[in-house]
Design a protein around this motif. Structure first.
Motif, PDB file in Angstrom:
ATOM      1  N   ASP A   1       0.811  -1.215   0.000  1.00 16.87           N
ATOM      2  CA  ASP A   1       0.000   0.000   0.000  1.00 16.87           C
ATOM      3  C   ASP A   1       0.847   1.269   0.000  1.00 16.87           C
ATOM      4  O   ASP A   1       0.298   2.371  -0.048  1.00 16.87           O
ATOM      5  CB  ASP A   1      -0.930   0.022   1.224  1.00 16.87           C
TER       6      ASP A   1
ATOM      7  N   HIS B   1      -7.186   1.993   2.516  1.00 16.23           N
ATOM      8  CA  HIS B   1      -8.411   1.356   2.022  1.00 16.23           C
ATOM      9  C   HIS B   1      -9.158   0.556   3.086  1.00 16.23           C
ATOM     10  O   HIS B   1     -10.282   0.115   2.860  1.00 16.23           O
ATOM     11  CB  HIS B   1      -8.086   0.422   0.853  1.00 16.23           C
TER      12      HIS B   1
ATOM     13  N   ASP C   1     -14.618  -0.886   6.384  1.00 19.66           N
ATOM     14  CA  ASP C   1     -14.310   0.120   5.373  1.00 19.66           C
ATOM     15  C   ASP C   1     -13.887   1.408   6.070  1.00 19.66           C
ATOM     16  O   ASP C   1     -14.050   1.563   7.289  1.00 19.66           O
ATOM     17  CB  ASP C   1     -15.534   0.371   4.486  1.00 19.66           C
TER      18      ASP C   1
ATOM     19  N   THR D   1     -11.431   4.145  -1.416  1.00 20.74           N
ATOM     20  CA  THR D   1     -10.064   4.329  -0.921  1.00 20.74           C
ATOM     21  C   THR D   1      -9.690   5.807  -0.978  1.00 20.74           C
ATOM     22  O   THR D   1     -10.426   6.631  -1.521  1.00 20.74           O
ATOM     23  CB  THR D   1      -9.062   3.529  -1.769  1.00 20.74           C
TER      24      THR D   1
END
Length: 351
Positions: free
Chosen positions: A172, A190, A211, A220
């Motif tokens: 990431d 995310h 989330d 995201t």
């Protein structure tokens, strides 16, 4: 709402039995014998639902949820949260046809005693020297200091929420090569994994994967990382020999970084670095204050609020409502702009 107060059980035992067992559907059937005894007593001595139709009973419950165990009034945020939860319970009872109407106060009557502010306390923000000293102390910590240093540096430089940072994977983070002209890294956020307690998750794990806060499912966002953070993360990944799919910040055993470890390290750093009067103050008291400090700095540095909101995962109205009182240092420039606009034109003397 009981007919009588328990005398054969300690009040704390009754609260524990209700909170940890009766209100937890996954554990209710496995309650130990002593807890079952308490819950049966509560069931026998609970008032009927019709008691909610009595205004004095409703007032009694509201006074209880607004009061701490020591008899003092709870904080405004706690009172507001408790009443919100109680309101959800009432709506559920109406849907289940247990109640016909919501007996709780409505409109202004329901909120006059629970006014709260979302604004960040300016005293909680750290200056650059304080932040540098805290991060350096954590880095020098004998046990896991470098790993925790990379974690806290990410919070400070990118304004991440702690539950977002612990969920990040190595893949990431986009880190430029050592010889690249642009040494800014980029973080893709995310997922959030807040601690909710293993007794409240379906998996039995302490953390629950969710989330991003305030975002649509699967949405995201990205946040830029200062070149100083690029150097820290590059070295961190190399030292820990992390692979793309690995958690970026791990516990000693390789699992997710525990909140207790994070909070303990931060508190120890504050106690070691800050003078006693600052340690006792709100300055950097919470791990979350790293985020508050970064977002405030971005705004004070003139980054447009819309851009800060995008990086932070907030809406612009929420961002401004939260940090408006912390934005300063721009008044001299604003005065110059206003002065440059000029005064009223001079009119000819009519005499």
């Amino acid at each position: 709402m009981l007919r009588v107060q328990p005398t054969q059980f300690a009040p704390v035992a009754v609260r524990t039995a209700l909170r940890e067992w009766a209100f937890n559907a996954t554990r209710r059937a496995d309650a130990p014998r002593d807890v079952v005894t308490i819950l049966r007593w509560v069931e026998r001595n609970s008032l009927p639902v019709s008691a909610w139709e009595e205004p004095e009973r409703v007032d009694e419950v509201l006074r209880a949820v607004d009061t701490r165990l020591d008899g003092k009034q709870a904080a405004a945020w706690s009172r507001k949260r408790h009443r919100r939860i109680l309101n959800v319970v009432m709506k559920h009872a109406i849907r289940r046809r247990v109640l016909r109407t919501n007996p709780l106060p409505k409109g202004k009557e329901s909120t006059t005693v629970t006014k709260t502010s979302n604004a960040v306390d300016k005293r909680s923000l750290m200056n650059a020297d304080q932040a540098a000293a805290l991060l350096d102390w954590i880095r020098r910590r004998p046990r896991g200091g470098k790993r925790l240093h990379a974690f806290f540096a990410t919070l400070y430089y990118c304004g991440l929420r702690p539950e977002e940072a612990v969920a990040m994977r190595v893949e990431d983070v986009t880190i430029p090569g050592p010889d690249a002209r642009d040494q800014w890294c980029e973080l893709l956020i995310h997922t959030a994994t807040p601690e909710v307690g293993k007794q409240w998750t379906d998996t039995g794990e302490i953390h629950e994967e969710r989330d991003l806060k305030g975002r649509a499912e699967g949405e995201t966002r990205t946040a830029p990382g200062h070149p100083a953070l690029t150097r820290i993360l590059r070295q961190h990944i190399e030292d820990e020999q992390l692979k793309p799919g690995d958690l970026l910040f791990q516990a000693e055993t390789g699992g997710i970084l525990a909140g207790s470890v994070i909070r303990r390290a931060w508190r120890s750093a504050r106690k070691a670095v800050l003078p006693p009067h600052v340690f006792e103050s709100p300055t950097g008291k919470r791990v979350y204050d790293n985020r508050h400090t970064r977002l405030t700095k971005w705004l004070n540095d003139g980054i447009p609020p819309a851009q800060v909101a995008e990086w932070a995962g907030n809406s612009v109205p929420v961002l401004l409502a939260t940090y408006a009182r912390c934005v300063d240092g721009q008044l001299p420039d604003l005065k110059k702009r206003l002065e440059a606009a000029g005064d009223l034109p001079e009119l000819p003397d009519g005499g």
